[in-house]
Design a protein around this motif. Sequence first.
Motif, mmCIF file in Angstrom:
data_model
loop_
_atom_site.group_PDB
_atom_site.id
_atom_site.type_symbol
_atom_site.label_atom_id
_atom_site.label_comp_id
_atom_site.label_asym_id
_atom_site.label_seq_id
_atom_site.Cartn_x
_atom_site.Cartn_y
_atom_site.Cartn_z
ATOM 1 N N LEU A 124 26.797 0.340 39.825
ATOM 2 C CA LEU A 124 25.534 1.067 39.948
ATOM 3 C C LEU A 124 24.357 0.215 39.478
ATOM 4 C CD1 LEU A 124 26.722 4.569 38.885
ATOM 5 C CD2 LEU A 124 25.735 3.948 41.065
ATOM 6 N N LEU A 125 24.592 -0.579 38.444
ATOM 7 C CA LEU A 125 23.516 -1.449 37.969
ATOM 8 C C LEU A 125 23.096 -2.430 39.063
ATOM 9 C CD1 LEU A 125 24.664 -2.357 34.352
ATOM 10 C CD2 LEU A 125 22.603 -1.132 34.986
ATOM 11 N N ILE A 126 24.112 -3.011 39.675
ATOM 12 C CA ILE A 126 23.808 -4.015 40.702
ATOM 13 C C ILE A 126 23.147 -3.345 41.911
ATOM 14 C CG2 ILE A 126 24.819 -5.671 42.296
ATOM 15 C CD1 ILE A 126 27.111 -5.900 40.116
ATOM 16 N N GLY A 127 23.826 -2.282 42.366
ATOM 17 C CA GLY A 127 23.285 -1.561 43.525
ATOM 18 C C GLY A 127 21.925 -0.972 43.220
ATOM 19 N N GLY A 128 21.797 -0.438 42.015
ATOM 20 C CA GLY A 128 20.533 0.183 41.620
ATOM 21 C C GLY A 128 19.408 -0.820 41.560
ATOM 22 N N GLY A 129 19.719 -1.997 41.041
ATOM 23 C CA GLY A 129 18.693 -3.042 40.966
ATOM 24 C C GLY A 129 18.189 -3.398 42.352
ATOM 25 N N TYR A 130 19.132 -3.484 43.282
ATOM 26 C CA TYR A 130 18.748 -3.812 44.647
ATOM 27 C C TYR A 130 17.925 -2.676 45.256
ATOM 28 C CZ TYR A 130 19.204 -4.662 49.618
ATOM 29 O OH TYR A 130 18.940 -4.839 50.946
ATOM 30 N N LEU A 131 18.357 -1.444 44.926
ATOM 31 C CA LEU A 131 17.709 -0.295 45.559
ATOM 32 C C LEU A 131 16.361 0.063 44.953
ATOM 33 C CD1 LEU A 131 20.715 2.139 46.008
ATOM 34 C CD2 LEU A 131 19.427 1.023 47.809
ATOM 35 N N ILE A 255 16.113 -0.582 28.295
ATOM 36 C CA ILE A 255 17.329 -0.620 27.479
ATOM 37 C C ILE A 255 17.818 -2.068 27.376
ATOM 38 C CG2 ILE A 255 19.783 0.009 27.464
ATOM 39 C CD1 ILE A 255 19.016 2.609 28.750
ATOM 40 N N PRO A 256 17.964 -2.588 26.166
ATOM 41 C CA PRO A 256 18.548 -3.929 26.041
ATOM 42 C C PRO A 256 20.055 -3.845 26.271
ATOM 43 C CG PRO A 256 18.085 -3.027 23.876
ATOM 44 C CD PRO A 256 17.648 -1.994 24.856
ATOM 45 N N ILE A 257 20.594 -4.685 27.147
ATOM 46 C CA ILE A 257 22.024 -4.557 27.457
ATOM 47 C C ILE A 257 22.816 -5.781 27.017
ATOM 48 C CG2 ILE A 257 21.691 -2.981 29.387
ATOM 49 C CD1 ILE A 257 22.119 -5.376 31.235
ATOM 50 N N GLU A 258 22.148 -6.706 26.322
ATOM 51 C CA GLU A 258 22.843 -7.938 25.920
ATOM 52 C C GLU A 258 24.029 -7.632 25.008
ATOM 53 O OE1 GLU A 258 19.595 -7.525 25.774
ATOM 54 O OE2 GLU A 258 19.074 -8.762 27.519
ATOM 55 N N ASP A 259 23.907 -6.565 24.206
ATOM 56 C CA ASP A 259 24.981 -6.248 23.271
ATOM 57 C C ASP A 259 25.922 -5.193 23.836
ATOM 58 O OD1 ASP A 259 23.104 -4.297 23.309
ATOM 59 O OD2 ASP A 259 23.197 -3.846 21.174
ATOM 60 N N GLY A 260 25.972 -5.066 25.147
ATOM 61 C CA GLY A 260 26.858 -4.082 25.761
ATOM 62 C C GLY A 260 26.107 -2.805 26.104
ATOM 63 N N LEU A 261 26.831 -1.873 26.684
ATOM 64 C CA LEU A 261 26.201 -0.648 27.160
ATOM 65 C C LEU A 261 26.998 0.556 26.669
ATOM 66 C CD1 LEU A 261 23.781 -0.163 29.029
ATOM 67 C CD2 LEU A 261 25.375 0.064 30.901
ATOM 68 N N GLN A 262 26.295 1.501 26.021
ATOM 69 C CA GLN A 262 26.962 2.706 25.539
ATOM 70 C C GLN A 262 26.804 3.825 26.565
ATOM 71 O OE1 GLN A 262 25.023 3.403 21.814
ATOM 72 N NE2 GLN A 262 26.140 1.770 20.770
ATOM 73 N N ALA A 263 27.620 4.883 26.383
ATOM 74 C CA ALA A 263 27.613 5.977 27.367
ATOM 75 C C ALA A 263 26.216 6.569 27.541
ATOM 76 C CB ALA A 263 28.595 7.054 26.935
ATOM 77 N N ALA A 264 25.511 6.800 26.429
ATOM 78 C CA ALA A 264 24.176 7.415 26.516
ATOM 79 C C ALA A 264 23.210 6.497 27.243
ATOM 80 C CB ALA A 264 23.654 7.727 25.119
ATOM 81 N N GLU A 265 23.340 5.187 27.002
ATOM 82 C CA GLU A 265 22.441 4.241 27.670
ATOM 83 C C GLU A 265 22.746 4.182 29.166
ATOM 84 O OE1 GLU A 265 21.732 1.033 24.055
ATOM 85 O OE2 GLU A 265 23.439 0.783 25.375
ATOM 86 N N ALA A 266 24.037 4.209 29.493
ATOM 87 C CA ALA A 266 24.414 4.186 30.915
ATOM 88 C C ALA A 266 23.869 5.422 31.626
ATOM 89 C CB ALA A 266 25.928 4.129 31.045
ATOM 90 N N LEU A 267 23.919 6.552 30.922
ATOM 91 C CA LEU A 267 23.407 7.795 31.503
ATOM 92 C C LEU A 267 21.903 7.699 31.739
ATOM 93 C CD1 LEU A 267 24.520 10.518 32.328
ATOM 94 C CD2 LEU A 267 24.010 11.373 30.069
ATOM 95 N N GLN A 268 21.221 7.108 30.764
ATOM 96 C CA GLN A 268 19.763 6.955 30.893
ATOM 97 C C GLN A 268 19.430 6.058 32.088
ATOM 98 O OE1 GLN A 268 17.946 5.903 27.182
ATOM 99 N NE2 GLN A 268 15.967 5.511 28.151
ATOM 100 N N ILE A 269 20.241 5.023 32.263
ATOM 101 C CA ILE A 269 20.010 4.129 33.400
ATOM 102 C C ILE A 269 20.244 4.876 34.711
ATOM 103 C CG2 ILE A 269 21.023 2.165 34.622
ATOM 104 C CD1 ILE A 269 21.233 0.735 31.966
ATOM 105 N N LEU A 270 21.291 5.691 34.730
ATOM 106 C CA LEU A 270 21.560 6.471 35.946
ATOM 107 C C LEU A 270 20.383 7.370 36.292
ATOM 108 C CD1 LEU A 270 25.233 7.799 35.945
ATOM 109 C CD2 LEU A 270 24.178 6.171 37.460
ATOM 110 N N GLU A 271 19.821 8.007 35.251
ATOM 111 C CA GLU A 271 18.681 8.900 35.489
ATOM 112 C C GLU A 271 17.482 8.105 35.991
ATOM 113 O OE1 GLU A 271 18.077 11.127 31.949
ATOM 114 O OE2 GLU A 271 19.823 12.398 32.277
#
Lengths: 311, 188
Positions: A124-131, A255-271
Motif C-alpha cells: 500500500l505504501l508503494i502503490g499509495g505513493g504512486y497514486l 510519520i517517520p518510518i526509519e525506525d519501522g512502522l507500528q499498527a497505529a502509524e500504518a492506519l494513519q497512513i492508510l487514512e
Amino acid sequence: MNRPITCENFMERLEEMASHAMPGEELVRLEKHADGCPDCAMLLRLHVHLVDESLADVETRVPDALVAGMWPRLQAEMSGRTGLAFSPANVRRWQHRLRSLLGTRSRSPSGWLVPALAASVMILLIGGGYLLGEVNQLKQRERLLVTSLLQQEQMTASRVGTWLAWRSPAPDPQLLSGKNRGPAWLGPSRMRSSAGTGLTRTLVGEQELSVAQLANLLALLPPRTEVLGADALRTARWQRLRQREIQRVAAAANIPIEDGLQAAEALQILETLDLNPEQTFSTTRLLVLATGRSPGEFSQASRRVRLLGED
Amino acid sequence: MNDQKIDQLASQFLAGDQDSLRQLVVELTRKLIALAYRYTHDWEIARDLTQETWLKVITSIQAYDPERSFRRWLLSIHRNGCISHLRRAAVKREVATPNETLQELAPTTSGQDPLEDLERREFRARLDRALALLSESQRRVFACVDLERMGQAEAARYLGMQFATLRTTLHFARRRLAVILRGLEEAT
C-alpha cells in the motif's frame, strides 16, 4: 430590478432558507427557482430534513437508559473479551499476551499474520505513493461514472443497495490468538458477523484482502504493534521496491518510518491515502512476498484452516 | 464538568485508575450518543457506535497525549467511527428485538405524525445510500458541516483544509447528493 436567482445563489442562501430565517420576498424568489430546478428543490428538502434540530436538542432527547447502560455494557464487553478488569495495566498485559502469540511459530497461520501485514502495508505504501498524485483524477472519473450510472441506467433501489453492499467482513481478532470462534468481546453484532476463519482463510490465499479488511485489522491490533520492522525497510529487497514512493507517503502522513512502522502509524497512513476501501489485492502474492515461501506451501495450511473452521 | 477536570480524569485513567474511566463514560456518553444520532438517526446504532468508541479509547489509551485535550481526542475517534459508519451505511442494519426497539424509540416518536415519520425514515435511508457514494473527502466535509452543524471555518480547521477548499468540496458534495437522491427517488 432583481436579477434572476441562479443555482449558485440558491446554494449560498440554503441554510438561511431551510431554517426559516429569510425575509418573505426573498423566500418567494428562491422558492420560484426551486420550482423550476429539481436539483435545488432536492437540496432544499435535504436541508429541511437536516436542520430540524440542533445537537443540543438531540442531547436532551437521548434516552436515559442508553446513557445509564453504557458503563455496564462496557464492563460486560471487556470482561468477556479478556477475562480481566480493564485497567490500562491489564490492557497492557493483554497486549503483551497478544504480541507473544503473534510472535510464535512461523509456520502457523497466526505466525504469518505480522509478516503478511508488513507486506500488505508495504504494497500500500508503494502503490499509495504512486497514486498520491493521481487520486484527484481517479475521484473525478469515479464521480462521472456514478452520476452516469444513476442517470442513464435508472438503477432500482434494491440494485443500488446490492451494489453498495459492504462485502468486506471485519477480520476476526480471535484469530490473532489462534482461535476460530467469533469474538465475543467485539461488541456490536455486525462486527462479529465475519466467518470464524475469515481472516486466516484470507491470508492463506483463498480470498483477496481488501483495504477495508486491512484497516480493520490494523485498528484491532494494539497500536504499538510493529507491523513493519526497520530492517525490512533497509534491506535491498525493499530498496528495489520504489523507496521514493514509500518516503513520499510517509512524509504526506507526517510519520517517520526509519525506525519501522507500528499498527497505529500504518492506519494513519492508510487514512491519509484515502484509498477505495473495497480495493483488493492478491493474498497469495502477499504471502509469498511476506514469507519468502512458494505458493504451493500454503495449500496444506489452507486445508488445516478449513478443518478448524468446521469445528 | 469542565475540560480541565476531564483531562485530569483521562490522565488518571492513563495511570491505571479504573474509576476515572467510569466517570468519563458517565459524563461524556450522552454527548457521544447525540453526535452519533445526528449521523445515523437511529438510537441503537448511535449507542453501538458510542460503545465502539469507548472500546477504542480503552484499548488505545496509551496513545493519548495528556498534554492535549481528551475531549478533542475522544471526539476525533468518535467522528471517525461515525464517518466510517456512513461508508458502510448501505449494509442492511441488524435490528434488535422489537420490544427493545419500540421502548427506546418511544420518547422520540410519540406525538409525531406516523406518515411524516415514515417519510422521514425513507428519506434518511436514501440519504444513507447517497452518502456512501460520495468520495471520502466529500463525505467528511458534508458530515462535519451539514450533519454535525459545525461552522465552515471550524470544520476547515478540524479537517486541516483550506477554507476555500472546504467550501468547494461542500458545494460539490451537496450538488452530487442532490443528483443521487433524485436518482434514487425516481428509481423507487
